[in-house]
Design an enzyme around this catalytic site. Structure first.
Site, mmCIF file in Angstrom:
data_model
loop_
_atom_site.group_PDB
_atom_site.id
_atom_site.type_symbol
_atom_site.label_atom_id
_atom_site.label_comp_id
_atom_site.label_asym_id
_atom_site.label_seq_id
_atom_site.Cartn_x
_atom_site.Cartn_y
_atom_site.Cartn_z
ATOM 1 N N ALA A 170 0.840 -1.196 0.000
ATOM 2 C CA ALA A 170 0.000 0.000 0.000
ATOM 3 C C ALA A 170 0.874 1.245 0.000
ATOM 4 O O ALA A 170 1.998 1.245 0.491
ATOM 5 C CB ALA A 170 -0.912 -0.002 1.219
ATOM 6 N N GLY A 171 0.322 2.327 -0.559
ATOM 7 C CA GLY A 171 1.030 3.594 -0.624
ATOM 8 C C GLY A 171 1.477 3.958 -2.014
ATOM 9 O O GLY A 171 1.737 5.128 -2.289
ATOM 10 N N PHE A 172 1.546 2.976 -2.899
ATOM 11 C CA PHE A 172 2.002 3.265 -4.254
ATOM 12 C C PHE A 172 0.842 3.712 -5.137
ATOM 13 O O PHE A 172 0.914 4.730 -5.812
ATOM 14 C CB PHE A 172 2.690 2.038 -4.860
ATOM 15 C CG PHE A 172 3.671 2.380 -5.941
ATOM 16 C CD1 PHE A 172 5.015 2.513 -5.649
ATOM 17 C CD2 PHE A 172 3.250 2.597 -7.240
ATOM 18 C CE1 PHE A 172 5.927 2.859 -6.638
ATOM 19 C CE2 PHE A 172 4.138 2.944 -8.235
ATOM 20 C CZ PHE A 172 5.488 3.076 -7.936
ATOM 21 N N LYS A 190 -2.511 4.840 -4.433
ATOM 22 C CA LYS A 190 -3.425 5.238 -3.363
ATOM 23 C C LYS A 190 -4.883 5.297 -3.806
ATOM 24 O O LYS A 190 -5.792 5.067 -3.013
ATOM 25 C CB LYS A 190 -3.015 6.599 -2.805
ATOM 26 C CG LYS A 190 -1.700 6.604 -2.039
ATOM 27 C CD LYS A 190 -1.310 8.020 -1.642
ATOM 28 C CE LYS A 190 -0.004 8.058 -0.882
ATOM 29 N NZ LYS A 190 -0.144 7.601 0.504
ATOM 30 N N MET A 213 3.527 11.580 4.011
ATOM 31 C CA MET A 213 2.491 11.940 3.046
ATOM 32 C C MET A 213 1.181 12.330 3.727
ATOM 33 O O MET A 213 0.517 13.279 3.316
ATOM 34 C CB MET A 213 2.250 10.781 2.076
ATOM 35 C CG MET A 213 3.506 10.312 1.337
ATOM 36 S SD MET A 213 4.253 11.578 0.308
ATOM 37 C CE MET A 213 3.036 11.697 -0.988
ATOM 38 N N SER A 215 0.184 4.110 10.586
ATOM 39 C CA SER A 215 0.968 5.157 9.938
ATOM 40 C C SER A 215 1.372 6.203 10.968
ATOM 41 O O SER A 215 0.542 6.621 11.781
ATOM 42 C CB SER A 215 0.161 5.824 8.822
ATOM 43 O OG SER A 215 0.817 6.999 8.365
ATOM 44 N N ASN A 272 1.994 9.227 10.260
ATOM 45 C CA ASN A 272 1.829 10.539 9.621
ATOM 46 C C ASN A 272 0.442 11.152 9.762
ATOM 47 O O ASN A 272 0.180 12.212 9.206
ATOM 48 C CB ASN A 272 2.195 10.429 8.139
ATOM 49 C CG ASN A 272 3.620 9.962 7.952
ATOM 50 O OD1 ASN A 272 4.521 10.415 8.637
ATOM 51 N ND2 ASN A 272 3.823 9.017 7.044
ATOM 52 N N ASN A 310 4.481 -1.600 9.075
ATOM 53 C CA ASN A 310 4.456 -0.266 8.483
ATOM 54 C C ASN A 310 5.846 0.370 8.626
ATOM 55 O O ASN A 310 6.803 -0.288 9.020
ATOM 56 C CB ASN A 310 3.390 0.591 9.176
ATOM 57 C CG ASN A 310 2.739 1.597 8.253
ATOM 58 O OD1 ASN A 310 3.402 2.233 7.441
ATOM 59 N ND2 ASN A 310 1.425 1.755 8.370
#
Length: 364
Positions: free
Chosen positions: A78-80, A82, A129, A192, A194, A256
């Site tokens: 995940a994260g690529f 979104k 992010m 996460s 963030n 993570n």
């Protein structure tokens, strides 16, 4: 020996100098993948060409998990992607599955830029992010018009920044209900670093209502997993595992990104002139490998190998994959390694797994 056009030609250009914006490069690559995702004859043909170049198929690589067939055990983390704009493209690069998101119920821009930093000498990335994404409705619309995927598709769910922690379960539930028909498995992201306060949701009293709410709405039943942080103590992980088993979750994603900065070679981040320790955000890549593997091993031992684990963190070589599988991972995921090594990494890793399988097979 054939030249890898990404690693030997394109990557040096992308990574050269201090002017290259990693986030802009990511967006440009993802835009290209989104274009390739179209249900058009040219795009279909190009996906087939990519598959011939980068993918590797062999029955020995296949896995059966949660009633799903995985062509191989290596997925995109995940994260690529979104917003789920390239669902049908990831198999063309050789991935055995792909995890979309993190997606939140409310669209949100994420944290101010710059928020993505490469640490080349450490083969690492720091990101803050902040779950920037177009929201669950936009992802659903993208997936509903996308060509079907030939690999299992996971969807990673996060909490919207504007939603108070006390209302987190309703926020996750809204995304889960909207996207439930469109994913093969789902991951609850409470780890996460963030989003302010998000990691507090890993505590038992905060996490239990979220798990109960989502499992109550999980009809027809789909695999529901939890993604945890590498910075938890063994006691905290053990407490989480009690909840995972109590609410019959299908597995764990470990791990993570980390907030730790120990042992880094990089002294300064070019975009800001500050040290890695001074930059907020989660660290991914090679420095995370050992801790992620240790967490996988602990979970495997605590659950006697009964709980499927997706291992992620610091995979760059076939040996890294084998290490995580040996520690107890059922499947693994790539992110930072794929950024640094490029699309040919998948084929290298899969060849390494086959070579290891050949060594284990006694001669007749």
């Amino acid at each position: 020996m054939a030249i890898d056009p990404y690693r030997h030609l394109l990557r040096p250009l992308l990574f050269s100098g201090l002017q290259a914006d990693p986030e802009l490069l990511h967006q440009q690559f993802l835009s290209l993948c989104g274009w390739l995702n179209q249900d058009r004859s040219l795009c279909t043909w190009l996906r087939q060409q990519l598959q011939q170049w980068y993918a590797l198929s062999d029955p020995r690589l296949e896995r059966q998990v949660w009633g799903l067939r995985f062509p191989n055990p290596i997925g995109l983390a995940a994260g690529f992607d979104k917003n789920g704009v390239a669902r049908s493209v990831w198999s063309a690069f050789g991935f055995g599955f792909a995890e979309l998101g993190t997606v939140t119920w409310h669209p949100q821009p994420g944290n101010p830029r710059p928020r993505l930093f490469r640490l080349g000498s450490d083969r690492a990335v720091i990101n803050r992010m902040g779950f920037n994404n177009a929201g669950a409705e936009a992802m659903a619309a993208s997936l509903e018009r996308s060509p079907p995927a030939s690999i299992p598709i996971g969807i990673n769910l996060g909490k919207s920044k504007i939603t108070p922690l006390a209302a987190a379960k309703e926020d996750y539930l809204a995304s889960f209900r909207r996207l439930h028909p469109l994913g093969d498995y789902f991951v609850i992201n409470v780890s996460s670093p963030n989003t302010p306060g998000l990691r507090d949701l890993q505590a038992k009293e905060q996490l239990a209502p979220i798990l109960e709410t989502l499992q109550s709405a999980n009809h027809p039943r789909k695999p529901l997993l939890l993604k945890i942080a590498p910075d938890l103590s063994w006691e905290q992980i053990a407490a989480i595992l009690d909840l995972v088993q109590a609410y019959e979750l299908a597995g764990i994603v470990a791990t993570n990104t980390t907030v730790a900065r120990e042992g880094l070679k990089s002294q300064t981040i070019p975009q800001t002139g500050r040290s890695p320790a001074e930059e907020a955000g989660g660290l991914s890549g090679a420095p995370l490998r050992q801790r992620a593997t240790a967490v996988i091993r602990f979970i495997h031992e605590q659950t006697q190998g009964t709980l499927p684990i997706i291992g992620v963190g610091g995979i760059f070589t076939p040996e890294d994959v084998i290490e995580k599988l040996a520690a107890g991972a059922t499947l693994v995921q790539l992110y930072t390694g794929w950024i640094y090594q490029g699309p040919s990494l998948l084929r290298e890793l899969l060849k390494g797994l086959l070579a290891a399988a050949d060594q284990e097979t006694p001669e007749k």
